[in-house]
Design a protein around this motif. Sequence first.
Motif, PDB file in Angstrom:
ATOM      1  N   HIS A  85       0.885  -1.178   0.163  1.00 24.98           N
ATOM      2  CA  HIS A  85      -0.144   0.265  -0.001  1.00 24.98           C
ATOM      3  C   HIS A  85       0.760   1.268  -0.135  1.00 24.98           C
ATOM      4  N   ASP A  89       5.050   4.752   5.145  1.00 25.66           N
ATOM      5  CA  ASP A  89       6.368   3.716   5.740  1.00 25.66           C
ATOM      6  C   ASP A  89       6.742   2.178   5.374  1.00 25.66           C
ATOM      7  N   HIS A  90       5.773   2.711   3.862  1.00 23.87           N
ATOM      8  CA  HIS A  90       6.075   1.657   2.702  1.00 23.87           C
ATOM      9  C   HIS A  90       5.989   2.234   1.538  1.00 23.87           C
ATOM     10  N   ASP A 192      -0.371  -3.746   5.892  1.00 26.24           N
ATOM     11  CA  ASP A 192      -0.482  -4.179   7.200  1.00 26.24           C
ATOM     12  C   ASP A 192      -1.717  -4.478   8.081  1.00 26.24           C
ATOM     13  N   HIS A 249       5.300  -5.001  10.394  1.00 27.99           N
ATOM     14  CA  HIS A 249       5.896  -4.854  11.675  1.00 27.99           C
ATOM     15  C   HIS A 249       6.148  -5.375  12.756  1.00 27.99           C
TER      16      HIS A 249
HETATM   17 ZN   LIG Z   1       2.784   1.333   8.034  1.00 29.10          ZN
END
Ligand SMILES: [Zn+2]
Length: 275
Positions: A85, A89-90, A192, A249
């Motif tokens: 996605h 943070d990706h 996630d 994560h």
């Molecule tokens: Zn994430």
Amino acid sequence: MDGRTPGVITRGKLCCHCLLVETDQGLVLVDTGFGLRDVANPRTRLSGFFLTLLSPEFREEMTAIRQIQRLGFRAEDVRHIVLTHLDFDHAGGLDDFPHARVHMLQQERDYALLQKTWMDRQRFRPQQWGTRENWLAYPTVGAGEPWYGLRAVRQLEGLPPEILFVPLPGHTHGHAGVAIRKDNGWLLLTGDAYFHHREMDYERPYCTPGLRMYQVMLEKDRRARLDNQQRLRELRRRHGHEVRVFCAHDPLEYEQLSGRTMGTPVLPRRMPAPA
Ligand SMILES: [Zn+2]
């Protein structure tokens, strides 16, 4: 938050789990974590809200590009990037691979581009999208073949059939897992779709309070998110011997798969002795 840092004052630690796959079509990077530009200029790239909330540890040596170089490759060797996605943070490392084609689900791209709500503008950061002309987006409506009780989008352009999308909407609208076939079974990076390994416990799923709150804060479709978590638990129970399920994560899952403690960059690959 992470279930292993004692107390509520000390910050928990999470990882950004990315994968590098060697294929006949070159290197394929799955998710990109934070990139060099995030490390150099977090304030211009990321939202103040998330910088304060998460206080990411920005270390250049932990970026995907620097670890790939430690393995003896160049940025240009990464021909494809597959994204679960578009959260900051990706997608942060995309700009470090300007030559790569970037694969994602169409719903993810279309929705992130809308920049609809305040939270959308904090999480989806156009500042990280300098490679937009290399993006390829795949429709999920009408597409999808059965894959271990889930649906999969196969035949990503230019990629071998051993790499496929497994749509897992909920956290975002176009969120997907990425499945990779190895000689001895499949890896499924679920992004996630869940955050803590014990959420996958079939009998007694458990999530830390901090991560439960975080997931609720960021969910775009609660029902879909919880349904997909249940599907993943079932997948793991029935096919756990063939499919290794893990999320982006969770430190424990990361350490088990990588064989390194979190925060340790990859070991440089031993070069063949000169002839
Ligand atoms: Zn994430």
